[in-house]
Design a protein around this motif. Sequence first.
Motif, short mmCIF file in Angstrom:
data_model
loop_
_atom_site.label_atom_id
_atom_site.label_comp_id
_atom_site.label_asym_id
_atom_site.label_seq_id
_atom_site.Cartn_x
_atom_site.Cartn_y
_atom_site.Cartn_z
N ARG A 109 44.56 21.61 -3.21
CA ARG A 109 45.82 21.76 -3.63
C ARG A 109 47.12 21.38 -2.60
NH1 ARG A 109 44.17 26.38 -6.19
NH2 ARG A 109 44.93 27.80 -4.51
N THR A 119 46.92 17.93 -1.78
CA THR A 119 47.62 17.13 -2.87
C THR A 119 49.16 17.16 -2.69
OG1 THR A 119 45.89 17.51 -4.60
CG2 THR A 119 48.24 17.01 -5.40
N GLY A 170 46.28 15.67 -7.77
CA GLY A 170 46.54 16.69 -8.78
C GLY A 170 46.23 16.53 -10.09
N ARG A 229 43.17 18.83 -11.75
CA ARG A 229 43.40 20.07 -12.52
C ARG A 229 43.79 20.42 -13.73
NH1 ARG A 229 48.79 22.29 -12.58
NH2 ARG A 229 50.40 21.12 -11.40
#
Length: 362
Positions: free
Chosen positions: A235, A238, A283, A286
């Motif tokens: 995360r 990203t 990204g 997810r």
Amino acid sequence: MIRAPEANRSNALHAGAWWLWALGLAVAASRTANPLLLGLIVGVAGYVVAARRTDAPWARSYAAFVKLGLFVVFLRVVFSVVLGSPIPGTHELFTLPRLPLPEWAQGVRIGGRVTAEQLVHAVYDGAKLATLLICVGAANALANPARLLKSLPGALYEAGVAVVVAMTFAPNMVADVARLRTARRLRGRPTGGVKAVLQIGLPVLEGALERSVAVAASMDARGYGRTARVPAAVRRTTNVLTLGGLLGVCAGSYGLLAAEGAGYGLPLVGAGLVAAVAGLWLGGRRTVRTRYRPDRWGVRAWLVAGSGVAVAALMIAANAYAPEALHPGVVPLVAPQLPVWPAVSLLLGLVPAFVAPAPKES
């Protein structure tokens, strides 16, 4: 020769191709102040819009952008007349009363002499900005905004859905207001004033809330907002890649649009795009979803986007061998000339008018 078929849902041109084509024309417009070349860019964009525009509501925005561009030229000339210009000139047209200003406002003047060179320079500057606006208007008139948002990568899925919902509700609210105003007018009731606005606003608000609840229920039933588990390191990577890439694209785009930024603008845009694409790809991991009827980037989309990129590249290259023709001087005041090869390169922007799917005749 590739003949353009009739447009339908299955062969509709990717909306991103239209935006790349229009941005290519905008970059070309930013590299010149010659009004003849700027007029040719506007003509190319207008011809493509006239040939490939549909009857959709967003397709009517081109005329509004043209009017906005004319207003920008007018406003630039007014500012030049009232506030003056550093451009020296010998052909004085008239003199306005000079307004005295305090000492802390040195360097700013209101009124004074107005020369022909000053007005011509203002027209050149205003025409460049107007052409940029018209290129954006061409993209708005040709690209379906909902399909463009639908093509967003998975990392921007939530933002795209929110924008699509907002774009869907806005026309419905405008239609509700027009319907209620017409109903009140037929009943002999006033449609203006605070009381009328409140009586119209309450039913419109009620209808908007009902639609919001219905859309929220349908989105929840389809699993909107459910995401996959992604490690914290992924995360953070990203976010860094996406934010850094977008900042690089913005800085590079400014360099391409500036007068002296072609040297660093193109590498920054390339590096920013690579970083942003990597961040968006990470990204998108997810987001667990499927895409209904995805828009395909086919041969025609490559031709449309490539024509805009070619126009921008050729105009940037023209600044190396014909800078005087692309930036005509105003001191001394001379008539601009149309350079042959830059003008021919701009005609590549007409490619979408012949290869993009033709809209159905109404």
